[in-house]
Structure formats: C-alpha cells, structure tokens
Design an enzyme around this catalytic site. Structure first.
Site: not given
Ligand code: NAP
Ligand code: MG
Length: 450
Positions: A153, A228, A262, A354
């Site tokens: 996904k 991760e 990250c 972060e």
């Molecule tokens: P996120 O919500 O953690 O999303 C990451 C992935 O997980 C996306 O594919 C997302 O789908 C999916 N996801 C979201 N909720 C889920 C659930 N309940 N069950 C299963 N999968 C789920 O991250 P974000 O909202 O895009 O970003 C928010 C913050 O996270 C950023 O500002 C940053 O601080 C952090 N982040 C960290 C990393 C890293 O590499 N460590 C990467 C991205 C973000 P959708 O696209 O549909 O939401």
C-alpha cells in the site's frame, strides 16, 4: 472512490487514482495467497533470474519513474533518479538470496538436525509518502527473494511510482499476484493488512503514532511486524573536526528531501569553542542552498509534499526563534525556506519533536559526555553523525549514542548493503543488509533419527 494526486510545485491535480475498498483489498490479498505456493516453489535459480529481470526493467524506466516522483512528491530530479536506481539495486542485491537461503546442520545425539528458512506467505508493506520508491523496494525485494508474495500500500498522496513499479513487475515476467500494489487509505487498506489472517507479516514505515497502533493490531494474531518510525537525530560536531567541512555538509543532512526524512539530522550539537565558526559557516551554506524547481538538474531542495505537511511544519517555525533562513521560490507550490533555529532549551518543541520539514535546531555543548547525553535525550534513536578527527572519540561517541545508524565524518544515507533500523521508539526490527531475507522467513528445525 478515487483520490486526487497533486503536484506540490504547481498545486494542480495530475492524476486521479482509485482508492481500494475493503472488498477490493480482500480480493488482492486472496490473489496474493493463491499465488504464494507457486512463487514459493519456483526453483531458487529461476526466482533469482526473475528478480534480475525485474531489476533490468526498472533500469530501463529510471527516468520515467524519476520524473513521476518529481511530479507527485516534489523530489529533486537528482534524488528521484537515485531512488529509482535504489529499487533496481535492491532487486539485484537480493536476487542473490534465493540461491543462498541457507539453513544449518546442527550436531545432536541420535540423528541429524537441519534447519530451513521457509517463507511466511503474504507480506503486507505499508509505505509512507516521503520515499515512495526506496521504502517499497526495501520491503518487497527481500520479501520476494525469500519466496513470499507481497501486497503493497503506497501512501494515499504518493501512489504513482508504486503503481508503475507494479506494472513493470508484470512486464518483467513476475506472475500475477506475486507483487500487488493496492492504493488506498491507511484506515482501509493498511488496516486490513493488519487484520486479514492471510497476511503473515506487516512492514510499516511512517509515524510512531500509527506504528504503535499497527503493532498493537498485529499482536491480535501474533503477526510478525517490522516498524520504521520517526527520528530526531543528532549531528555532533567536535572542535577538533574540520569545522568548515562539517558546516558545509550539515544542510544536506537535514534539508535533503526538504527535511521529510526519518534520518534527518535535525538537531546539531556543536562544541562551544567551535560554535561561532560553525554557525557562520552554516549560514553561508544554507543561504547558498538551491531551493528551486525540483525538475531542474541542479535543484537541491524542492517543496513540501502537501499543503498539510507545509502547514504542520510552519507551526514549528512560527513557534521558534529563527536565526536565519535560506531562500524559497515565489509561486504557488508548498514551499518553505530551509530554516535554522538556535535552541536555548531542550524543552523547545523544535528541539524535541520530529518536525519532518526543513527546520534544524542548533545548540552548543561543553564536553563529550554532555554531547552524548544531549543526543540521547529523546525517545527516538534512528540515525546521527559525528564529526571529529580523534578516532578514539569517534568510536566512544558512536558506541555511546543510542541509535541504529551512525556515520563518522559523513552523513551517509541508507545503504542497501547494511542493516537499517531504529533504537527506542524509532522502530522495531531491521531492514536491508545481508540478513533481510531471513526476516521474511520462519526458521524450521527438523530432527531425523538415525
Ligand atoms: P502515517 O499516518 O504514519 O502514514 C504512513 C503510512 O501508513 C501511509 O501509507 C498511511 O496511509 C498508512 N496508515 C495511516 N494510518 C493507518 C492505519 N491506521 N493503519 C494502517 N496504515 C495506516 O504518516 P503521515 O500521516 O503521512 O505523516 C505524519 C507524520 O509522520 C509526519 O509529519 C512525520 O513526522 C511522520 N512520518 C515519518 C515517516 C518515516 O519515514 N519515519 C514517514 C512519513 C511520515 P495514508 O497515506 O492513507 O494515510
Ligand atoms: Mg497519518
């Protein structure tokens, strides 16, 4: 249902992508489950050949994939070419694994004891928007090599390269159902990977908040999980280092991918006697950073991926005491300038949280012990850099910092040859490196009586 895909430079819609329903997700998982026995039983040398063929097809489409990522995520074209190449390289690296998935023969009384590494079945990979191609490849290349089938996904806002890679897999000759890209919502598709009993492992990269929910959900079925998550990594600069070189390279360690990384070294710790020299060098290099149209070959930083991410980062900038910034182009895109904050206290949000944007906080320290303790004063532990010309100190500090991936006198990016993952709340398990295929297997022990 569909999702509008937006170009972060023009803010215009560039595509409309279907968003899988629960039923469609179940159907994709079922097809992956049906494809599993066939893929598991492909002879190792043949599976190796198919992965190399997949790598070759990716290689023929590097420029197309890179341009897609520039348009969808605002990555600089230089980075995007590297990212597509990284998928090819991971496939080639792990194509050697099927023929080397060794078990052991263990001396025991009364018979012969042997172990096997057997694939898990269907693996679900949940990818964030910050590195759509590499993070997908770090999961599917070793998972496929070990004989699993994969459902993947992409993040809802950055699905285009993953969808194209899924098509290229078929073009390269991978059987239907071996690698299936399922675009859609985290709360629907991602969540179903967690709850569907046929998915035997979930690889999640994203926020620590969602990662904790995934881990709790996987506990229900004792499902294997790799996480991760976030980071708040420190770049530690000692006065005995080449301070000018450290200041010149520091922007690239935090502003690469507009800070949406990250591994971003978003805290810089500088030994007090070198602090002024470092900050003035940093100011020069930040002001010189080329924040321009990411499609131009010499672009060093593009826009934020979305309006929401830009607004979330802007709130940190508004709440901080900004020392200086670099430039940003005029126009509609989700731009922010690279921003430097001199932090006075470790309780400031910009120092602790972060930010996931182009914002770095700098602070002086007085001793090696204090540097290590400040670096470790965080719930995260993913990455970090140490600048010093004292070899003993480099090793002491590298061993003292609680973090999975450290570099000395450099800001090495993730390398597919070496293990990658976090301490503390930065994650669970390791990806990449020579052992990654084992993380997609169960170890079976068989005793044969004499
Ligand atoms: P996120 O919500 O953690 O999303 C990451 C992935 O997980 C996306 O594919 C997302 O789908 C999916 N996801 C979201 N909720 C889920 C659930 N309940 N069950 C299963 N999968 C789920 O991250 P974000 O909202 O895009 O970003 C928010 C913050 O996270 C950023 O500002 C940053 O601080 C952090 N982040 C960290 C990393 C890293 O590499 N460590 C990467 C991205 C973000 P959708 O696209 O549909 O939401
Ligand atoms: Mg989210």
């Amino acid at each position: 249902m569909t999702t509008a895909v937006i170009n972060p430079v023009t803010t215009e819609q560039i595509a409309e992508v279907g968003s899988a329903s629960l039923e469609e997700t179940d159907a994709a998982i079922d097809r992956a489950q049906e494809a599993f026995p066939g893929w598991r039983d492909v002879a190792p040398g043949e599976r190796a050949r198919m992965l190399r063929a997949f790598a070759a097809v990716i290689d023929e489409h590097i420029e197309e994939l890179a341009r897609l990522e520039v348009a969808n995520a605002g990555h600089t074209i230089g980075n995007a070419r590297w990212e597509a190449g990284n998928v090819r390289d991971c496939l080639n690296y792990y194509s050697a694994a099927p023929e080397r998935l060794f078990g052991r023969q263990i001396p025991v009384p009364g018979g012969v004891d042997i172990t096997f590494h057997e694939p898990l079945g269907v693996v679900g990979i949940i990818v964030p928007w910050n590195f759509p191609m590499p993070i997908a490849g770090w999961g599917f290349a070793p998972a496929l090599a070990a004989g699993n089938t994969v459902v993947l996904k992409p993040a809802e806002i950055t699905p285009l390269t993953a969808i194209r890679i899924g098509e290229l897999a078929l073009e390269a000759g991978l059987p239907e159902g071996v690698l299936t890209v399922v675009p859609g919502k985290g709360s629907v598709v991602g969540q179903r990977f967690v709850t569907h009993p046929s998915v035997r492992k979930v690889c999640f990269t994203g926020s620590t908040e969602v990662g904790k929910q995934i881990m709790a959900g996987c506990a229900e079925q004792v499902k294997r999980v790799t996480l991760e998550l976030g980071g708040k990594s420190a770049n530690i600069v000692f006065a005995d280092a080449d301070v000018a070189a450290a200041a010149a390279s520091a922007p690239y360690a935090v502003f690469d991918n507009a800070g949406q990384d990250c591994c971003a070294r978003s805290r810089i710790l500088v030994e007090r006697s070198a602090y002024d020299e470092f900050v003035s060098g940093l100011e020069q290099s930040v002001r010189a950073l080329k924040v321009i149209d990411p499609g131009q070959d010499d672009s060093e930083m593009g826009p934020m991926v979305s309006a929401a991410q830009r607004d979330s980062v802007q709130r940190y900038i508004d709440g901080a005491d900004v020392a200086f910034t670099g430039s940003r182009p005029d126009g509609d895109g989700f731009w922010l300038p690279p921003t430097v904050v001199e932090s006075r206290s470790t309780s400031e949000a910009v120092w602790r949280e972060e930010v996931f944007g182009p914002v770095v906080a700098v602070m002086p320290f007085d001793s090696e012990e204090e540097a290590i303790s400040l670096a470790n004063d965080t719930e995260y532990g993913l990455s970090g850099s140490i600048f010093t010309n004292d070899l003993g100190r480099a090793l002491r500090v590298a061993r003292g910092v609680e973090s999975g991936n450290l570099s000395v006198n450099s800001h090495s990016a993730v390398r597919y040859w070496t293990p990658f993952g976090g301490y503390k709340q930065s994650g669970l398990g390791r990806e990449l490196g020579p052992d990654a295929p084992n993380a997609f297997t169960e170890e079976k022990n068989v005793f044969i009586a004499h």
